[in-house]
Design a protein around this motif. Structure first.
Motif, PDB file in Angstrom:
ATOM      1  N   ALA A   1       0.835  -1.205   0.000  1.00 49.48           N
ATOM      2  CA  ALA A   1       0.000   0.000   0.000  1.00 49.48           C
ATOM      3  C   ALA A   1       0.869   1.255   0.000  1.00 49.48           C
ATOM      4  O   ALA A   1       0.554   2.234  -0.681  1.00 49.48           O
ATOM      5  CB  ALA A   1      -0.932  -0.007   1.203  1.00 49.48           C
ATOM      6  N   PHE A   2       1.965   1.235   0.735  1.00 49.55           N
ATOM      7  CA  PHE A   2       2.878   2.381   0.750  1.00 49.55           C
ATOM      8  C   PHE A   2       3.463   2.617  -0.631  1.00 49.55           C
ATOM      9  O   PHE A   2       3.509   3.739  -1.121  1.00 49.55           O
ATOM     10  CB  PHE A   2       4.004   2.165   1.767  1.00 49.55           C
ATOM     11  N   THR A   3       3.890   1.540  -1.278  1.00 47.87           N
ATOM     12  CA  THR A   3       4.460   1.651  -2.612  1.00 47.87           C
ATOM     13  C   THR A   3       3.437   2.197  -3.599  1.00 47.87           C
ATOM     14  O   THR A   3       3.753   3.053  -4.429  1.00 47.87           O
ATOM     15  CB  THR A   3       4.977   0.281  -3.090  1.00 47.87           C
ATOM     16  N   ALA A   4       2.182   1.730  -3.495  1.00 47.62           N
ATOM     17  CA  ALA A   4       1.138   2.180  -4.414  1.00 47.62           C
ATOM     18  C   ALA A   4       0.748   3.639  -4.163  1.00 47.62           C
ATOM     19  O   ALA A   4       0.537   4.401  -5.103  1.00 47.62           O
ATOM     20  CB  ALA A   4      -0.094   1.291  -4.277  1.00 47.62           C
ATOM     21  N   GLU A   5       0.658   4.041  -2.908  1.00 42.87           N
ATOM     22  CA  GLU A   5       0.183   5.392  -2.587  1.00 42.87           C
ATOM     23  C   GLU A   5       1.283   6.445  -2.632  1.00 42.87           C
ATOM     24  O   GLU A   5       1.067   7.555  -3.108  1.00 42.87           O
ATOM     25  CB  GLU A   5      -0.455   5.399  -1.197  1.00 42.87           C
ATOM     26  N   VAL A   6       2.453   6.126  -2.100  1.00 47.27           N
ATOM     27  CA  VAL A   6       3.515   7.120  -1.969  1.00 47.27           C
ATOM     28  C   VAL A   6       4.578   6.954  -3.043  1.00 47.27           C
ATOM     29  O   VAL A   6       5.127   7.925  -3.547  1.00 47.27           O
ATOM     30  CB  VAL A   6       4.149   7.050  -0.560  1.00 47.27           C
ATOM     31  N   GLY A   7       4.860   5.709  -3.390  1.00 47.87           N
ATOM     32  CA  GLY A   7       5.908   5.440  -4.359  1.00 47.87           C
ATOM     33  C   GLY A   7       7.192   5.081  -3.645  1.00 47.87           C
ATOM     34  O   GLY A   7       7.449   5.530  -2.533  1.00 47.87           O
ATOM     35  N   GLY A   8       7.969   4.273  -4.269  1.00 47.71           N
ATOM     36  CA  GLY A   8       9.215   3.825  -3.658  1.00 47.71           C
ATOM     37  C   GLY A   8       8.990   2.569  -2.851  1.00 47.71           C
ATOM     38  O   GLY A   8       8.079   2.499  -2.043  1.00 47.71           O
ATOM     39  N   ALA A   9       9.817   1.586  -3.082  1.00 43.11           N
ATOM     40  CA  ALA A   9       9.681   0.317  -2.376  1.00 43.11           C
ATOM     41  C   ALA A   9      10.160   0.469  -0.944  1.00 43.11           C
ATOM     42  O   ALA A   9      11.060   1.252  -0.645  1.00 43.11           O
ATOM     43  CB  ALA A   9      10.496  -0.755  -3.088  1.00 43.11           C
ATOM     44  N   VAL A  10       9.527  -0.285  -0.055  1.00 49.39           N
ATOM     45  CA  VAL A  10       9.919  -0.298   1.345  1.00 49.39           C
ATOM     46  C   VAL A  10       9.975  -1.752   1.799  1.00 49.39           C
ATOM     47  O   VAL A  10       9.125  -2.556   1.427  1.00 49.39           O
ATOM     48  CB  VAL A  10       8.950   0.555   2.199  1.00 49.39           C
ATOM     49  N   SER A  11      11.000  -2.086   2.566  1.00 51.61           N
ATOM     50  CA  SER A  11      11.158  -3.471   2.992  1.00 51.61           C
ATOM     51  C   SER A  11      10.236  -3.775   4.171  1.00 51.61           C
ATOM     52  O   SER A  11       9.730  -2.874   4.842  1.00 51.61           O
ATOM     53  CB  SER A  11      12.606  -3.740   3.405  1.00 51.61           C
ATOM     54  N   LEU A  12      10.047  -5.063   4.409  1.00 51.12           N
ATOM     55  CA  LEU A  12       9.233  -5.472   5.549  1.00 51.12           C
ATOM     56  C   LEU A  12       9.899  -5.064   6.855  1.00 51.12           C
ATOM     57  O   LEU A  12       9.222  -4.712   7.821  1.00 51.12           O
ATOM     58  CB  LEU A  12       9.000  -6.979   5.518  1.00 51.12           C
ATOM     59  N   ALA A  13      11.223  -5.100   6.894  1.00 54.02           N
ATOM     60  CA  ALA A  13      11.940  -4.694   8.105  1.00 54.02           C
ATOM     61  C   ALA A  13      11.737  -3.213   8.397  1.00 54.02           C
ATOM     62  O   ALA A  13      11.518  -2.817   9.544  1.00 54.02           O
ATOM     63  CB  ALA A  13      13.422  -5.001   7.961  1.00 54.02           C
ATOM     64  N   THR A  14      11.779  -2.376   7.361  1.00 56.74           N
ATOM     65  CA  THR A  14      11.550  -0.942   7.541  1.00 56.74           C
ATOM     66  C   THR A  14      10.134  -0.690   8.020  1.00 56.74           C
ATOM     67  O   THR A  14       9.902   0.121   8.913  1.00 56.74           O
ATOM     68  CB  THR A  14      11.816  -0.183   6.230  1.00 56.74           C
ATOM     69  N   MET A  15       9.168  -1.398   7.447  1.00 58.86           N
ATOM     70  CA  MET A  15       7.777  -1.244   7.860  1.00 58.86           C
ATOM     71  C   MET A  15       7.607  -1.684   9.319  1.00 58.86           C
ATOM     72  O   MET A  15       6.930  -1.021  10.099  1.00 58.86           O
ATOM     73  CB  MET A  15       6.867  -2.054   6.938  1.00 58.86           C
ATOM     74  N   SER A  16       8.235  -2.779   9.682  1.00 63.88           N
ATOM     75  CA  SER A  16       8.149  -3.272  11.051  1.00 63.88           C
ATOM     76  C   SER A  16       8.747  -2.274  12.037  1.00 63.88           C
ATOM     77  O   SER A  16       8.164  -1.986  13.083  1.00 63.88           O
ATOM     78  CB  SER A  16       8.869  -4.614  11.167  1.00 63.88           C
ATOM     79  N   ARG A  17       9.922  -1.717  11.704  1.00 61.77           N
ATOM     80  CA  ARG A  17      10.550  -0.720  12.585  1.00 61.77           C
ATOM     81  C   ARG A  17       9.698   0.526  12.701  1.00 61.77           C
ATOM     82  O   ARG A  17       9.584   1.115  13.776  1.00 61.77           O
ATOM     83  CB  ARG A  17      11.936  -0.356  12.068  1.00 61.77           C
ATOM     84  N   ALA A  18       9.085   0.948  11.610  1.00 64.88           N
ATOM     85  CA  ALA A  18       8.250   2.143  11.644  1.00 64.88           C
ATOM     86  C   ALA A  18       7.046   1.935  12.548  1.00 64.88           C
ATOM     87  O   ALA A  18       6.667   2.828  13.321  1.00 64.88           O
ATOM     88  CB  ALA A  18       7.803   2.511  10.226  1.00 64.88           C
ATOM     89  N   ILE A  19       6.430   0.773  12.477  1.00 60.08           N
ATOM     90  CA  ILE A  19       5.280   0.482  13.335  1.00 60.08           C
ATOM     91  C   ILE A  19       5.721   0.402  14.793  1.00 60.08           C
ATOM     92  O   ILE A  19       5.052   0.926  15.690  1.00 60.08           O
ATOM     93  CB  ILE A  19       4.588  -0.820  12.890  1.00 60.08           C
ATOM     94  N   ALA A  20       6.854  -0.217  15.035  1.00 60.51           N
ATOM     95  CA  ALA A  20       7.332  -0.402  16.409  1.00 60.51           C
ATOM     96  C   ALA A  20       7.709   0.907  17.078  1.00 60.51           C
ATOM     97  O   ALA A  20       7.669   1.006  18.297  1.00 60.51           O
ATOM     98  CB  ALA A  20       8.521  -1.341  16.428  1.00 60.51           C
TER      99      ALA A  20
END
Length: 130
Positions: free
Chosen positions: A83-102
């Motif tokens: 969803a981030f890639t579709a809405e904002v653009g730019g790939a994001v890793s699962l680790a980055t997403m996990s750290r951002a949520i944490a």
């Protein structure tokens, strides 16, 4: 007055850097760095050290994430990343997403501490008892 201020004050009073180094048990190079830091920055406070690039992607993810979590709180990390890639653009890793949520702060101040009164880790919801 801390050591840096005393060393620089001694040099200002006319003591040579070598003498100040011996008096305060530091190296001559340390005395020179203190004097140069004050000359350049006007302060003896240490500068913040940052290694690597500025985490721009992490900032963008954390700005986007609260609205996404309100919309689809039960989505997987992969779904959030897509969803981030579709809405904002730019790939994001699962680790980055996990750290951002944490690292997101708690929405509800009551959830900022656990039932035992300890500080709750950011991004971790309280677990309900079954």
């Amino acid at each position: 007055m801390d050591l840096r201020e005393r060393v620089v004050a001694a040099v200002d009073a006319g003591m040579r850097p070598g003498e100040a180094a011996a008096r305060f048990d530091v190296s001559v190079r340390t005395v020179e760095r203190y004097v140069a830091r004050r000359r350049v920055t006007g302060s003896l406070a240490p500068t913040e050290q940052r290694h690597g690039s500025v985490p721009a992607k992490q900032d963008r993810v954390q700005a986007w994430l609260p609205a996404r979590l309100r919309q689809a709180a039960d989505a997987t990390l992969a779904e959030h990343a897509a969803a981030f890639t579709a809405e904002v653009g730019g790939a994001v890793s699962l680790a980055t997403m996990s750290r951002a949520i944490a690292t997101l702060p708690a929405d509800d101040p009551a959830q900022a501490v656990t039932a035992g009164g300890r500080q709750r880790r950011p991004g971790r919801p309280l677990k309900g008892k079954a």
